[in-house]
Design an enzyme around this catalytic site. Structure first.
Site, PDB file in Angstrom:
ATOM      1  N   LYS A  90      -8.801   3.087  -0.928  1.00  0.00           N
ATOM      2  CA  LYS A  90      -8.141   2.672   0.318  1.00  0.00           C
ATOM      3  C   LYS A  90      -7.802   3.928   1.093  1.00  0.00           C
ATOM      4  CE  LYS A  90      -6.833  -1.271   2.156  1.00  0.00           C
ATOM      5  NZ  LYS A  90      -7.307  -2.656   1.844  1.00  0.00           N
ATOM      6  N   ASP A 118      -8.945  -2.827   7.778  1.00  0.00           N
ATOM      7  CA  ASP A 118      -7.728  -3.414   7.203  1.00  0.00           C
ATOM      8  C   ASP A 118      -6.766  -3.529   8.393  1.00  0.00           C
ATOM      9  OD1 ASP A 118      -6.457  -4.111   4.415  1.00  0.00           O
ATOM     10  OD2 ASP A 118      -4.897  -3.004   5.448  1.00  0.00           O
TER      11      ASP A 118
HETATM   12  P1  NDP Z   1      -4.874  -7.077  11.534  1.00  0.00           P
HETATM   13  O1  NDP Z   1      -4.451  -5.743  11.970  1.00  0.00           O
HETATM   14  O2  NDP Z   1      -6.050  -7.723  12.171  1.00  0.00           O
HETATM   15  O3  NDP Z   1      -3.665  -8.101  11.660  1.00  0.00           O
HETATM   16  C1  NDP Z   1      -2.470  -7.861  11.010  1.00  0.00           C
HETATM   17  C2  NDP Z   1      -1.466  -8.910  11.447  1.00  0.00           C
HETATM   18  O4  NDP Z   1      -0.309  -8.803  10.651  1.00  0.00           O
HETATM   19  C3  NDP Z   1      -1.024  -8.728  12.878  1.00  0.00           C
HETATM   20  O5  NDP Z   1      -0.673  -9.971  13.413  1.00  0.00           O
HETATM   21  C4  NDP Z   1       0.201  -7.846  12.720  1.00  0.00           C
HETATM   22  O6  NDP Z   1       1.129  -7.922  13.771  1.00  0.00           O
HETATM   23  C5  NDP Z   1       0.807  -8.401  11.452  1.00  0.00           C
HETATM   24  N1  NDP Z   1       1.567  -7.355  10.769  1.00  0.00           N
HETATM   25  C6  NDP Z   1       1.098  -6.137  10.375  1.00  0.00           C
HETATM   26  N2  NDP Z   1       2.083  -5.426   9.822  1.00  0.00           N
HETATM   27  C7  NDP Z   1       3.174  -6.201   9.877  1.00  0.00           C
HETATM   28  C8  NDP Z   1       4.512  -6.022   9.451  1.00  0.00           C
HETATM   29  N3  NDP Z   1       4.922  -4.884   8.872  1.00  0.00           N
HETATM   30  N4  NDP Z   1       5.369  -7.049   9.645  1.00  0.00           N
HETATM   31  C9  NDP Z   1       4.961  -8.197  10.240  1.00  0.00           C
HETATM   32  N5  NDP Z   1       3.724  -8.428  10.677  1.00  0.00           N
HETATM   33  C10 NDP Z   1       2.847  -7.445  10.477  1.00  0.00           C
HETATM   34  O7  NDP Z   1      -5.084  -6.980   9.957  1.00  0.00           O
HETATM   35  P2  NDP Z   1      -5.852  -7.967   8.964  1.00  0.00           P
HETATM   36  O8  NDP Z   1      -5.759  -9.361   9.466  1.00  0.00           O
HETATM   37  O9  NDP Z   1      -7.173  -7.375   8.677  1.00  0.00           O
HETATM   38  O10 NDP Z   1      -4.978  -7.814   7.646  1.00  0.00           O
HETATM   39  C11 NDP Z   1      -3.916  -8.699   7.303  1.00  0.00           C
HETATM   40  C12 NDP Z   1      -3.648  -8.615   5.809  1.00  0.00           C
HETATM   41  O11 NDP Z   1      -4.832  -9.010   5.092  1.00  0.00           O
HETATM   42  C13 NDP Z   1      -3.307  -7.226   5.272  1.00  0.00           C
HETATM   43  O12 NDP Z   1      -2.414  -7.365   4.197  1.00  0.00           O
HETATM   44  C14 NDP Z   1      -4.644  -6.707   4.734  1.00  0.00           C
HETATM   45  O13 NDP Z   1      -4.469  -5.720   3.759  1.00  0.00           O
HETATM   46  C15 NDP Z   1      -5.207  -7.995   4.159  1.00  0.00           C
HETATM   47  N6  NDP Z   1      -6.644  -8.046   3.963  1.00  0.00           N
HETATM   48  C16 NDP Z   1      -7.516  -7.799   4.983  1.00  0.00           C
HETATM   49  C17 NDP Z   1      -8.875  -7.886   4.774  1.00  0.00           C
HETATM   50  C18 NDP Z   1      -9.862  -7.694   5.868  1.00  0.00           C
HETATM   51  O14 NDP Z   1     -11.052  -7.907   5.611  1.00  0.00           O
HETATM   52  N7  NDP Z   1      -9.462  -7.344   7.077  1.00  0.00           N
HETATM   53  C19 NDP Z   1      -9.422  -8.203   3.440  1.00  0.00           C
HETATM   54  C20 NDP Z   1      -8.417  -8.511   2.454  1.00  0.00           C
HETATM   55  C21 NDP Z   1      -7.094  -8.419   2.725  1.00  0.00           C
HETATM   56  P3  NDP Z   1       1.220  -6.756  14.905  1.00  0.00           P
HETATM   57  O15 NDP Z   1       0.107  -7.076  15.845  1.00  0.00           O
HETATM   58  O16 NDP Z   1       2.576  -6.933  15.466  1.00  0.00           O
HETATM   59  O17 NDP Z   1       1.051  -5.452  14.191  1.00  0.00           O
HETATM   60  O1  2IT Z   2      -8.076  -5.386   1.303  1.00  0.00           O
HETATM   61  C1  2IT Z   2      -9.317  -5.548   1.432  1.00  0.00           C
HETATM   62  O2  2IT Z   2      -9.985  -6.092   0.548  1.00  0.00           O
HETATM   63  C2  2IT Z   2      -9.947  -5.094   2.674  1.00  0.00           C
HETATM   64  N1  2IT Z   2      -9.239  -4.630   3.558  1.00  0.00           N
HETATM   65  C3  2IT Z   2     -11.441  -5.156   2.818  1.00  0.00           C
HETATM   66  C4  2IT Z   2     -12.089  -3.966   2.189  1.00  0.00           C
HETATM   67  C5  2IT Z   2     -13.569  -3.861   2.403  1.00  0.00           C
HETATM   68  O3  2IT Z   2     -14.111  -2.827   1.942  1.00  0.00           O
HETATM   69  O4  2IT Z   2     -14.212  -4.727   2.999  1.00  0.00           O
END
Ligand code: NDP
Ligand code: 2IT
Length: 444
Positions: free
Chosen positions: A124, A164
């Site tokens: 990461k 992420d």
């Molecule tokens: P994005 O940046 O697209 O969206 C994140 C969302 O969560 C936004 O709405 C953001 O709000 C909110 N957020 C972020 N930090 C905080 C906080 N401290 N408190 C409250 N709200 C918060 O990220 P993703 O959708 O990609 O990721 C969301 C989650 O999913 C994370 O935990 C990530 O690690 C996990 N994840 C993502 C994957 C991927 O493929 N993208 C794969 C597996 C897991 P704001 O706009 O206000 O920051």
């Molecule tokens: O938390 C996760 O699994 C991700 N943010 C996706 C990682 C990836 O390499 O696609």
């Protein structure tokens, strides 16, 4: 191995890393019994070699903002474990990013990637740079400056980053462009790329879709249908948006979305049309979720999370520790039947215990949200063979992988009373593959 002793000793060595210690503690407690059936593991001190990352790169990134001021950020890449494949994992840009958060994420990624059945190690990276409020040019300059250092440490068979929090298609595009220029190579280093330059169909959708596929399998163990269910979703980014899309396709109704300022509650449900508005608002206008409530005249609660609202299912999809014990009690009291983690570690250990004691279906992120990285693995395969698969092919593979992960959780997590402990199942299944690979490869 005594899990508690190992955790205490890691706490002494890494005293300022609460998220890392939290993640390690949950995993060690659930694999302790299985681990102790293998005295050869203990002899090889497998546990410390598995908990402590292979290496961490830490560096300063300097860049110039639109006003001509020189800005600095801290940036990192944690390469946790490479026993079963090249390092693989996302990059997070958020003001909260620090070594503890990236170490917990890289640790979790190692087991998650193992569960996908694909050959990927765990990593990461990220920075305390926040894209929020920055211009496109500022984001591009930051991404380029980050790559000036990162590019030496990554490569298609070494370490393959992706998105992420705070890193989506735009940021991956800028980072990939700078990587290609510095490396003088067009390879599949980075996943989540644009479709025109090696990206895979379904990768943007994969985490949210995969979580809903996993949820459907969990519900099936109790003969419950997803159709007609009301669902609380948190976040409004990549994962939350495609979670809502798949829920709608399968006849369920998402009621909430959130961002770091607050949440919206739409009692009529977030329809396809309203979701299109959210996608435009968040991905193009880069606005706040509050604007949804203004447009559709529904409730917005500033500074709160949606867990007090009544629904059947909760899919936390924002960030770590967003469901604490009080939230968990409210969810259980309101009759929630399933909680499946789209985010990484959104439930505190106390919240998890409340769900497990109440015997509701609870899936940890390393199983439920593994569809994102699994589809990244499929993007790597397509890049290697220089071909692109159709939407249908990728989606079918994603569904198959999520079903396999569910089956593995059942295999390793079935309790004497017939219920499935998905935490134990996912951790033991993910751990055993990495452990066996490390044992076979000697003390390194
Ligand atoms: P994005 O940046 O697209 O969206 C994140 C969302 O969560 C936004 O709405 C953001 O709000 C909110 N957020 C972020 N930090 C905080 C906080 N401290 N408190 C409250 N709200 C918060 O990220 P993703 O959708 O990609 O990721 C969301 C989650 O999913 C994370 O935990 C990530 O690690 C996990 N994840 C993502 C994957 C991927 O493929 N993208 C794969 C597996 C897991 P704001 O706009 O206000 O920051
Ligand atoms: O938390 C996760 O699994 C991700 N943010 C996706 C990682 C990836 O390499 O696609």
């Amino acid at each position: 191995m005594n899990a508690q002793n190992v955790v205490e000793s890691l706490k002494k060595r890494f005293p300022n890393e609460p998220e890392y210690i939290q993640a390690v503690s949950v995993v060690l407690n659930s694999i302790e019994e299985e681990y102790n059936k293998h005295p050869e593991f203990e002899k090889a001190n497998l546990i410390e070699r598995l908990c402590i990352p292979d290496r961490i790169f830490t560096f300063r990134v300097s860049w110039v903002d639109d006003k001509g001021n020189v800005q600095t950020n801290m940036a990192y890449r944690v390469q946790h474990n490479m026993a079963i494949g090249p390092y693989k994992g996302g990059i997070r840009f958020h003001s909260s990013v620090n070594p503890s958060i990236l170490k917990f994420l890289a640790f979790e990624q190692t087991f998650k990637n193992s569960l996908t059945t694909l050959p990927m190690g765990g990593a990461k990276g990220g920075s305390d740079f926040s894209p929020r409020g920055k211009s496109n040019n500022e984001v591009m300059r930051f991404c380029q400056a980050y790559l000036l250092e990162l590019w030496r440490h990554i490569g298609p068979d070494t370490d393959v980053p992706a998105g992420d929090i705070g890193v989506g298609g735009r940021e991956v595009g800028y980072m990939f462009g700078m990587y290609r220029k510095l490396a003088h190579d067009f390879t599949g280093t980075f996943t989540g790329k644009g479709l025109e330059f090696g990206g895979s169909l379904i990768r943007p959708e994969a985490t949210g879709y995969g979580n809903v596929y996993f949820l459907t399998s969990m519900l099936a163990t109790r003969n419950i249908e997803l159709k007609g269910k009301k669902v609380l979703v948190s976040g409004s980014g990549n994962v939350a948006q495609y979670t809502c899309e798949k829920l709608l396709q399968l006849g369920a109704t998402p009621l909430t979305l959130s961002d770091s300022n607050g949440y919206i509650y739409d009692p009529d449900g977030i329809t396809r049309e309203k979701l299109d508005y959210v996608m435009e608002l968040k991905n193009v206008q880069r606005g706040r979720i509050k604007e949804y409530a203004e447009k559709y005249g529904c409730k917005y609660v500033e500074g709160a999370r949606p867990w007090g609202e009544k629904a059947d299912i909760a899919l936390p999809s924002a960030t770590q520790n967003e469901i604490n014990a009080d939230d968990a009690k409210k969810l259980v009291a309101n009759g929630v039947i399933a909680v499946s983690e789209g985010a990484n570690m959104p439930c505190t250990p106390e919240a998890i215990k409340i769900f497990q004691d109440a015997k509701i279906l609870y899936a940890p992120g390393k199983a439920a949200n593994a569809g994102g990285v699994a589809t990244s693995g499929l993007e790597m395969s397509q890049n290697s063979e220089r071909l692109s698969w159709t939407r249908e092919e990728v989606d079918a593979k994603l569904k198959g992988i999520m079903a396999d992960i569910h089956a593995n959780c059942v295999k390793y997590g079935k309790e004497a009373d017939g219920t499935i402990n998905y935490v134990k199942g996912a951790n033991v299944a993910g751990f055993m593959k990495v452990a066996k690979a490390m044992m076979a490869q000697g003390i390194i």
